[in-house]
Scaffold this active site. Structure first.
Site, PDB file in Angstrom:
ATOM      1  N   LYS A  62      46.914  45.733   3.172  1.00  0.00           N
ATOM      2  CA  LYS A  62      45.905  44.782   2.697  1.00  0.00           C
ATOM      3  C   LYS A  62      44.532  45.424   2.782  1.00  0.00           C
ATOM      4  O   LYS A  62      44.286  46.252   3.668  1.00  0.00           O
ATOM      5  CB  LYS A  62      45.907  43.500   3.553  1.00  0.00           C
ATOM      6  CG  LYS A  62      45.340  42.302   2.831  1.00  0.00           C
ATOM      7  CD  LYS A  62      46.342  41.730   1.849  1.00  0.00           C
ATOM      8  CE  LYS A  62      45.841  40.503   1.146  1.00  0.00           C
ATOM      9  NZ  LYS A  62      46.927  39.778   0.484  1.00  0.00           N
ATOM     10  N   THR A  66      52.589  33.848  -8.329  1.00  0.00           N
ATOM     11  CA  THR A  66      52.545  33.166  -7.034  1.00  0.00           C
ATOM     12  C   THR A  66      52.872  31.689  -7.231  1.00  0.00           C
ATOM     13  O   THR A  66      53.706  31.121  -6.514  1.00  0.00           O
ATOM     14  CB  THR A  66      51.157  33.331  -6.380  1.00  0.00           C
ATOM     15  OG1 THR A  66      50.901  34.730  -6.246  1.00  0.00           O
ATOM     16  CG2 THR A  66      51.102  32.670  -5.018  1.00  0.00           C
ATOM     17  N   ASN A  98      43.505  30.585  -8.444  1.00  0.00           N
ATOM     18  CA  ASN A  98      44.650  31.172  -9.149  1.00  0.00           C
ATOM     19  C   ASN A  98      45.941  30.469  -8.760  1.00  0.00           C
ATOM     20  O   ASN A  98      46.687  29.979  -9.619  1.00  0.00           O
ATOM     21  CB  ASN A  98      44.714  32.679  -8.833  1.00  0.00           C
ATOM     22  CG  ASN A  98      45.951  33.332  -9.438  1.00  0.00           C
ATOM     23  OD1 ASN A  98      47.066  33.116  -8.959  1.00  0.00           O
ATOM     24  ND2 ASN A  98      45.774  34.093 -10.484  1.00  0.00           N
ATOM     25  N   LYS A 120      56.528  39.295   3.889  1.00  0.00           N
ATOM     26  CA  LYS A 120      56.883  38.858   2.523  1.00  0.00           C
ATOM     27  C   LYS A 120      57.822  39.863   1.868  1.00  0.00           C
ATOM     28  O   LYS A 120      58.815  39.489   1.251  1.00  0.00           O
ATOM     29  CB  LYS A 120      55.619  38.726   1.655  1.00  0.00           C
ATOM     30  CG  LYS A 120      54.767  37.539   1.998  1.00  0.00           C
ATOM     31  CD  LYS A 120      53.598  37.392   1.030  1.00  0.00           C
ATOM     32  CE  LYS A 120      52.536  36.524   1.669  1.00  0.00           C
ATOM     33  NZ  LYS A 120      51.454  36.156   0.784  1.00  0.00           N
ATOM     34  N   LYS A 164      52.021  47.862   0.553  1.00  0.00           N
ATOM     35  CA  LYS A 164      51.648  47.138  -0.664  1.00  0.00           C
ATOM     36  C   LYS A 164      50.902  45.873  -0.284  1.00  0.00           C
ATOM     37  O   LYS A 164      51.332  45.135   0.603  1.00  0.00           O
ATOM     38  CB  LYS A 164      52.942  46.761  -1.405  1.00  0.00           C
ATOM     39  CG  LYS A 164      52.761  45.890  -2.615  1.00  0.00           C
ATOM     40  CD  LYS A 164      52.858  46.714  -3.887  1.00  0.00           C
ATOM     41  CE  LYS A 164      52.376  45.984  -5.104  1.00  0.00           C
ATOM     42  NZ  LYS A 164      50.916  45.852  -5.205  1.00  0.00           N
ATOM     43  N   SER A 179      54.495  41.843  -8.600  1.00  0.00           N
ATOM     44  CA  SER A 179      53.785  43.120  -8.452  1.00  0.00           C
ATOM     45  C   SER A 179      54.785  44.266  -8.332  1.00  0.00           C
ATOM     46  O   SER A 179      54.581  45.344  -8.898  1.00  0.00           O
ATOM     47  CB  SER A 179      52.909  43.113  -7.199  1.00  0.00           C
ATOM     48  OG  SER A 179      51.615  42.663  -7.506  1.00  0.00           O
TER      49      SER A 179
END
Ligand code: NAD
Length: 411
Positions: A103, A187, A218, A91, A67, A345
């Protein structure tokens, strides 16, 4: 060491050794298990064709599907995408999510592309990587210069290829297409939770706390908003063009109103200071929320913050981490501090899979529980194993994956 992949590998090796694993496990986990390089031909608006290069890196899928986001940026490199996929594993490990890290990236400059050219590139990327991604294989998401519109095109393209609606293929979608409430701000919300925990440890009240944020995209802009609303003083912000500073606190609602969609605002004002000066301001909390390698051995001795919370991926070099730790500055490392995005997510993917959607409060509450648990685990490792916060975070992040590899009998 400014090479983000090499410095990540150094800490992964240290973490696995501390956890008692041997060279075989280090050899497996210090590199992604799979890296796909793709060439994407895109018909431009003027009729010409430009061929873009893209990547998808999958670090390890022993725990579950991989992911992680897709980045559209001119400075994307293979090494960076590999490092970012390893960070995603960490993470997910810290947050205890059933995922490994992935990624993607495309070397391009979205600022110079039209809406339709971006759509064709997004769809082309999905066609190019479609064999190795999917809701139970590898689930993309937004990252630097990609957004919910791009996720929508990618989801639509994937659904066409597979011939069924596949909202769980990608996260960070618009709400009407199965996106999760709270994803856009996740985030920043996670970073806010980390700032609260860090301030508590340092006995600094949030009311009036002096916050400096590098980056107004963001992550940085929502963070500035939430800090302002919590009564903190955001005394410095910056973007790629420069920085603004006011010791009494900046007018954040006004700046948010005026920023463009790429997170630029400082060009509208007479600069007060440079990005370099911003990092060295006297403040309680410094939040790098822009790009890599901003705090180095060169400027680390001059950092005046009591706390550094890394919203960006890889903003501090290993040499700087050592200096900061020795100087008693509390560092909340990237793989912990910026995990809020992947946590929400995960909630989005769970909601897509079950077809039942949660309200914003429920998302926020669940996020808080996971972030605080992650923080407590890392902080405990830091204290009991007498290691710096970055190594503690890596130990916490890689532990589950290494165990899963062992149970599966891969090593
Ligand atoms: P973004 O593209 O929305 O914003 C980036 C901001 O940084 C912009 O304000 C830009 O002007 C500024 N910037 C760019 N280059 C700079 C430079 N050289 N000096 C100073 N400022 C510069 O990106 P974002 O999504 O906010 O991500 C920022 C960082 O946070 C990245 O490292 C990203 O990987 C990390 N991150 C983001 C998320 C997320 O959900 N957005 C999740 C986890 C980690």
């Amino acid at each position: 060491m400014s090479d983000v992949l090499e410095s990540t590998q150094v800490v992964i090796e240290q973490a696995l050794k501390r956890l008692g694993y041997g060279q075989d496990m280090i050899d497996l986990l210090k590199e992604p298990m799979r890296l796909l390089t793709v060439r994407i031909p895109v018909r431009m608006d003027d009729g010409s064709t430009v061929v873009f290069t893209g990547y998808r890196s999958q670090h390890n899928d022993s725990v579950g599907p991989t992911k992680g986001g897709v980045r559209f940026h001119p400075a994307v490199t293979e090494k960076e995408v590999k490092a970012l996929s390893i960070w995603m594993s960490l993470k997910c490990g810290i947050a205890d999510l059933p995922y490994g890290g992935g990624k993607g990236g495309v070397i391009c400059d979205p600022r110079k592309m039209s809406f339709r050219e971006l759509e064709r590139l997004s769809r082309g990327y999905v066609r190019a990587v479609s064999q190795i991604v999917g809701p139970t294989k590898d689930i993309p998401a937004p990252d630097v210069m990609t957004n919910s519109q791009i996720m929508a095109w990618m989801m639509d393209e994937y659904s066409h290829i597979r011939e069924f609606d596949s909202p769980g293929f990608i996260t960070g979608k618009p709400i009407v297409l199965g996106g999760s409430k709270g994803r856009e701000t996740a985030t920043a919300r996670g970073v806010v939770i980390m700032i609260h925990e860090a301030l508590k440890l340092k006995n600094i009240p949030i009311e009036g706390a002096r916050i400096v944020i590098q980056g107004f995209g963001n992550a940085g802009s929502f963070l500035a908003k939430f800090m302002y609303e919590a009564g903190a003083r955001v005394i410095g912000i910056s973007d790629v063009n420069g920085a603004l500073y006011n010791k009494d606190g900046l007018d954040i609602p006004h700046l948010l109103d005026r920023r463009d969609s790429f997170g630029n605002v400082t060009n509208l004002y007479p600069k007060t200071i440079s990005n370099e000066e911003l990092l060295e301001l006297d403040c309680d909390v410094l939040v790098p929320a822009a790009i890599e390698n901003q705090i180095t051995e060169e400027n680390a001795p001059r950092i005046q913050a009591s706390i550094i919370v890394e919203a960006a991926n890889g903003p501090t070099t290993l040499e700087a981490t050592k200096i900061i730790t020795e100087r008693g500055i509390l560092l909340i490392p990237d793989v912990l501090a910026s995990a809020g995005g992947v946590i929400v997510s995960y909630f989005e993917w769970v909601q897509n899979n079950q077809g039942y959607y949660w309200g914003e409060q429920e998302i926020d509450d669940k996020l808080r529980v996971m972030m605080i648990r992650g923080f407590e685990n890392v902080y405990e490792i830091h204290l009991t194993r007498k290691v710096d916060m970055r190594l503690a975070a890596y130990m916490s992040g890689v532990r589950k994956m290494a165990e899963a590899v062992r149970y599966r009998g891969w090593v």
